[in-house]
Design a protein around this motif. Structure first.
Motif, PDB file in Angstrom:
ATOM      1  N   GLY A 379      21.411   0.734  15.892  1.00  0.00           N
ATOM      2  CA  GLY A 379      20.035   0.897  15.431  1.00  0.00           C
ATOM      3  C   GLY A 379      19.885   1.065  13.935  1.00  0.00           C
ATOM      4  O   GLY A 379      18.760   1.104  13.432  1.00  0.00           O
ATOM      5  N   SER A 380      20.987   1.176  13.191  1.00  0.00           N
ATOM      6  CA  SER A 380      20.900   1.334  11.743  1.00  0.00           C
ATOM      7  C   SER A 380      21.079  -0.017  11.061  1.00  0.00           C
ATOM      8  O   SER A 380      21.878  -0.847  11.503  1.00  0.00           O
ATOM      9  N   THR A 381      20.333  -0.260   9.997  1.00  0.00           N
ATOM     10  CA  THR A 381      20.471  -1.495   9.228  1.00  0.00           C
ATOM     11  C   THR A 381      20.387  -1.165   7.745  1.00  0.00           C
ATOM     12  O   THR A 381      19.860  -0.112   7.357  1.00  0.00           O
ATOM     13  N   GLY A 382      20.907  -2.060   6.922  1.00  0.00           N
ATOM     14  CA  GLY A 382      20.820  -1.837   5.488  1.00  0.00           C
ATOM     15  C   GLY A 382      21.829  -2.664   4.726  1.00  0.00           C
ATOM     16  O   GLY A 382      22.644  -3.394   5.300  1.00  0.00           O
ATOM     17  N   VAL A 383      21.790  -2.538   3.420  1.00  0.00           N
ATOM     18  CA  VAL A 383      22.717  -3.262   2.548  1.00  0.00           C
ATOM     19  C   VAL A 383      24.159  -2.913   2.893  1.00  0.00           C
ATOM     20  O   VAL A 383      25.025  -3.786   2.999  1.00  0.00           O
ATOM     21  N   GLY A 384      24.422  -1.623   3.051  1.00  0.00           N
ATOM     22  CA  GLY A 384      25.790  -1.193   3.328  1.00  0.00           C
ATOM     23  C   GLY A 384      26.326  -1.745   4.623  1.00  0.00           C
ATOM     24  O   GLY A 384      27.484  -2.182   4.699  1.00  0.00           O
ATOM     25  N   GLN A 385      25.519  -1.725   5.672  1.00  0.00           N
ATOM     26  CA  GLN A 385      25.959  -2.241   6.964  1.00  0.00           C
ATOM     27  C   GLN A 385      26.316  -3.726   6.866  1.00  0.00           C
ATOM     28  O   GLN A 385      27.323  -4.170   7.437  1.00  0.00           O
ATOM     29  N   GLN A 386      25.482  -4.497   6.155  1.00  0.00           N
ATOM     30  CA  GLN A 386      25.783  -5.918   5.975  1.00  0.00           C
ATOM     31  C   GLN A 386      27.026  -6.111   5.127  1.00  0.00           C
ATOM     32  O   GLN A 386      27.872  -6.965   5.413  1.00  0.00           O
TER      33      GLN A 386
END
Length: 461
Positions: A379-386
């Motif tokens: 459920g988490s998204t963001g620059v770091g996850q990508q």
């Protein structure tokens, strides 16, 4: 800057078919290239610095909410795009990278721009310098004209940071923050000192200049004498920070992937620079074993990377959500420049790559990545996850043709040892470390101070 759940690991080899998500075939370079292209594209949807009226190099901010990103992570992102170019041959982001790196150069040409100086940490500056070093090692052409070369930018940062050595407390080392009015100035942490160590080591390898190697050795010696390093059964455990206000007699027992990655890359560069001379080979293996013990738990199969301090309890902030990217990238480079580690590293990168891809099925587009590679999309998204998924999947393709260049193996970036200083001044001279210097301590970027997370006491036990 961390309870666990069981999962069934998907096979390392073979096709991973994901409903409404990415499809990754670990046996196909074309598949890996396609997936990393998508990951890079989705990561860059967060960036608008190349658009009219925006500031090149900056991610959304200022940091007044969870939707913002500190300056350092933008620098790290551009480094990730340079590695993406190396992995895939796709140079479509190179102009954006070049624009951002050059725009964020300060008046002294050392990545200390006026819009960031008030919050400047040694580690923040180091991550921009890492990206410039990536550019030099990858062969990204210098801009030319009045613009500083990639190598000169790194040398300017090194010259600036060398003035921050603080012998007055803890026998040496550097404080986390550059300026005393910033919160955290009392701390001496691993990512700042380790970042400077890595820069010196990579400069030594690229230029062949022994002065940089001597500085890197001095920095390692100080860290080793401090509470930041702890050895057990020939394994190195690396802690986050120590407090200069208590003369670095204590240490924060947090372990983060990016601290291990930072120290690993520096030690690997020193191994390569010294043609495999000890103690650098031993140090590389001690760091790797510490990382393997902590971040690749047996309960997830032993080969899938996890940020155990914050992922299981879902308390990772935006910074921490990117940390695995750096251990992934620098493990991949280590596998090339310390060949004896290749067979140890690649199974972990490849299994982590497969695991990362299988959970990239979230967000509005149905293919965004979360943090927890050992589970379904969290459920988490963001620059770091990508960035993390991009780094580990791309890193799984590492091969000798893209080994980082040096000045004698094809690197063309122009050197300026006095960069960032008065051109008429004498080069910075470094005194050898003394017994008093070895008494110090220090390290962690206290990005997560105030968050009390279970697990740290478990580490050594």
């Amino acid at each position: 800057m961390k309870s666990r759940m069981s999962c069934i690991l998907m096979p390392l080899a073979g096709l991973l078919s994901l409903t409404n998500a990415l499809t990754l075939d670990m046996n196909s370079f074309d598949s890996i290239k396609s997936v990393t292209s998508t990951l890079a594209y989705d990561m860059m949807t967060y960036y608008s610095g190349n658009q009219s009226g925006q500031v090149p190099g900056l991610l959304p901010g200022p940091c007044e909410s969870t939707a913002c990103y500190y300056w350092w992570e933008a620098g790290a992102m551009f480094g990730a795009l340079i590695h993406y170019w190396q992995y895939t041959g796709d140079d479509s982001y190179n102009p954006v990278v070049t624009q951002a790196l050059q725009f964020q150069v300060g008046p002294e040409e050392n990545f200390n721009p006026p819009n960031q100086s008030k919050n400047m940490g040694v580690d923040d500056q180091a991550f921009w310098a890492f990206a410039a070093m990536d550019a030099a090692e990858a062969g990204l052409p210098d801009v030319g004209g009045d613009a500083p070369s990639w190598l000169a930018l790194v040398q300017a940062v090194f010259n600036f940071q060398s003035t921050l050595w603080d012998a007055a407390t803890c026998g040496g080392g550097m404080r986390w923050q550059v300026y005393s009015f910033n919160a955290g100035y009392n701390l001496k942490n691993t990512i700042s000192n380790g970042g400077n160590f890595q820069l010196a080591a990579r400069l030594a390898r690229y230029t062949g200049n022994q002065t940089y190697a001597d500085w890197a050795s001095q920095m390692w010696d100080w860290m080793e004498a401090s509470p930041l390093f702890q050895y057990q059964d020939n394994v190195l455990y690396i802690w986050d920070n120590t407090d200069a206000n208590s003369n670095c007699t204590d240490v924060a027992h947090y372990a983060w992937t990016y601290n291990y990655g930072t120290m690993l890359m520096g030690a690997a560069a020193m191994y390569n620079f010294t043609n495999g001379a000890e103690p650098w080979g031993t140090r590389v293996n001690q760091i790797l074993q510490g990382a393997f013990n902590l971040f690749f738990p047996a309960e997830y199969g032993g080969n899938i990377m996890t940020e155990f301090q914050c992922e299981p309890t879902m308390v990772c902030n935006n910074d921490q959500s990117s940390f695995k990217a750096y251990l992934s990238r620098w493990m991949a480079v280590t596998a090339l420049i310390v060949p004896s580690t290749y067979d140890l590293i690649m199974p972990k990168l490849q299994a982590s790559a497969a695991a990362a891809a299988q959970q990239c099925n979230g967000g509005d587009n149905g293919r965004m990545c979360g943090r927890r590679w050992y589970s379904s999309f969290d459920g988490s998204t963001g620059v770091g996850q990508q960035m993390q998924a991009l780094a580990v999947i791309g890193g799984s393709t590492i091969h000798p043709a893209i080994v980082p260049k040096t000045a004698v193996t094809g690197g063309t970036s122009e050197s300026d040892p006095n960069a960032g200083t008065d051109a008429d001044a004498n080069p910075v001279q470094y005194s050898p470390i003394t017994t008093a210097d070895r008494a110090g301590a220090g390290i962690l970027t206290v990005l997560c101070i105030g968050i009390i997370v279970g697990g740290s006491a478990w580490i050594i036990m």
